[in-house]
Design a protein around this motif. Structure first.
Motif, mmCIF file in Angstrom:
data_model
loop_
_atom_site.group_PDB
_atom_site.id
_atom_site.type_symbol
_atom_site.label_atom_id
_atom_site.label_comp_id
_atom_site.label_asym_id
_atom_site.label_seq_id
_atom_site.Cartn_x
_atom_site.Cartn_y
_atom_site.Cartn_z
ATOM 1 N N SER A 1 14.413 101.550 44.834
ATOM 2 C CA SER A 1 13.228 100.733 45.089
ATOM 3 C C SER A 1 13.546 99.248 44.947
ATOM 4 O O SER A 1 12.992 98.408 45.653
ATOM 5 N N GLU B 1 6.377 97.355 36.957
ATOM 6 C CA GLU B 1 5.649 97.705 38.184
ATOM 7 C C GLU B 1 6.548 98.479 39.134
ATOM 8 O O GLU B 1 6.130 99.461 39.756
ATOM 9 N N ARG C 1 5.999 102.356 40.475
ATOM 10 C CA ARG C 1 5.909 102.715 41.896
ATOM 11 C C ARG C 1 6.953 103.760 42.266
ATOM 12 O O ARG C 1 6.721 104.636 43.097
#
Length: 276
Positions: free
Chosen positions: A138, A264, A268
């Motif tokens: 990510s 964060e 996710r």
């Protein structure tokens, strides 16, 4: 890259030319025409004959004694990593390899599966990514994905996750780390060097410097939406029992924008199973 047998000669010449007279307390003089120090100046600093040093730099003598190697390290003002590299190429010794250089240890696979609180990936001595967790993918989907080579990706503007102003620092770091870790006789190394030498003038310039450094830790900027560019730190750890394999993890100072962005990012990424 020069043939493996000439690694010592090319390294000595490059490091001699990079060392300036002022670095060692010598006057430059108006008549100096050579880049860096003269061969006789290095020979004098190392306490060896000019003829013998010339043979080393021309590749006519490829296995100096340990005493000479130590003297050359001092004469060239090499740091610990560069001195280690010089010793290795002077002894013409290969880096120990695991039986399957592409195989990731099962315990490391399990570690990545459970290390969901921070981005982490496994790479080898040629900077090939072998495994990564969901958070790492990510963080940089086209960079920390298994099958990617970090150096090739860094020289590809469409995949590099680093801001432009950090690009030169990042590529120089990766090139010097590759030289330290890789085995000059490894066909995979020659494949990477061949591709980059054809397509990238900046790479050819960096490789010709013969700079050597491990870079076990550092800091860089990463773009994490919606926070934008934040500063993250990284740490590289050797994997015991698997020579040439490393785990790289990312973290940020508590309470910093980078720490909030990482929280964060991890949220996710969720509980996705690592690609290995």
């Amino acid at each position: 890259m020069p043939p493996a047998d000439n690694s010592l000669a090319h390294f000595l010449r490059a490091r001699r030319e990079a060392l300036q007279p002022e670095d060692v307390g010598l006057p430059r003089g108006a008549g100096r025409r050579v880049p860096g120090l003269r061969r006789e100046e290095i020979a004098d600093r190392a306490g060896i004959s000019v003829d013998y040093y010339l043979r080393l730099e021309q590749g006519r003598d490829r296995q100096p004694s340990e005493q000479v190697v130590r003297a050359l390290s001092r004469a060239l003002m090499l740091g610990p990593d560069a001195s280690t590299y010089l010793t290795r190429i002077a002894n013409r010794s290969s880096i120990p390899l695991s039986e399957d250089c592409s195989a990731v240890n099962d315990s490391i696979r399990q570690l990545l599966e459970r290390w969901s609180h921070t981005p982490a990936y496994v790479s080898d001595r040629n900077l090939d990514v072998l495994a990564s967790n969901a958070a790492a993918r990510s963080l940089a989907p086209m960079y920390y994905r298994p099958g990617t080579n970090l150096l090739l990706a860094a020289f590809d503007a469409s995949t590099s996750p680093h801001p432009r102003h950090e690009w030169e620092t990042t590529t120089a770091r990766l090139v010097s780390a590759l030289r330290f870790h890789a085995d000059p006789a490894d066909p995979r190394l020659h494949e990477i060097l061949g591709e980059l030498s054809v397509r990238s003038r900046p790479f050819r310039r960096l490789w010709a410097r013969h700079e050597v450094q491990r870079h076990p830790t550092g800091e860089g900027a990463y773009d994490i939406a919606p926070f934008g560019w934040v500063s993250l730190r990284w740490q590289v750890l050797d994997i015991p029992g698997t020579p040439g394999h490393f785990v790289t993890t990312f973290f940020a100072d508590p309470g910093s924008p980078g720490a909030r962005a990482l929280d964060e990012l991890v949220a996710r990424a969720g509980a996705a199973v690592p690609t290995v």
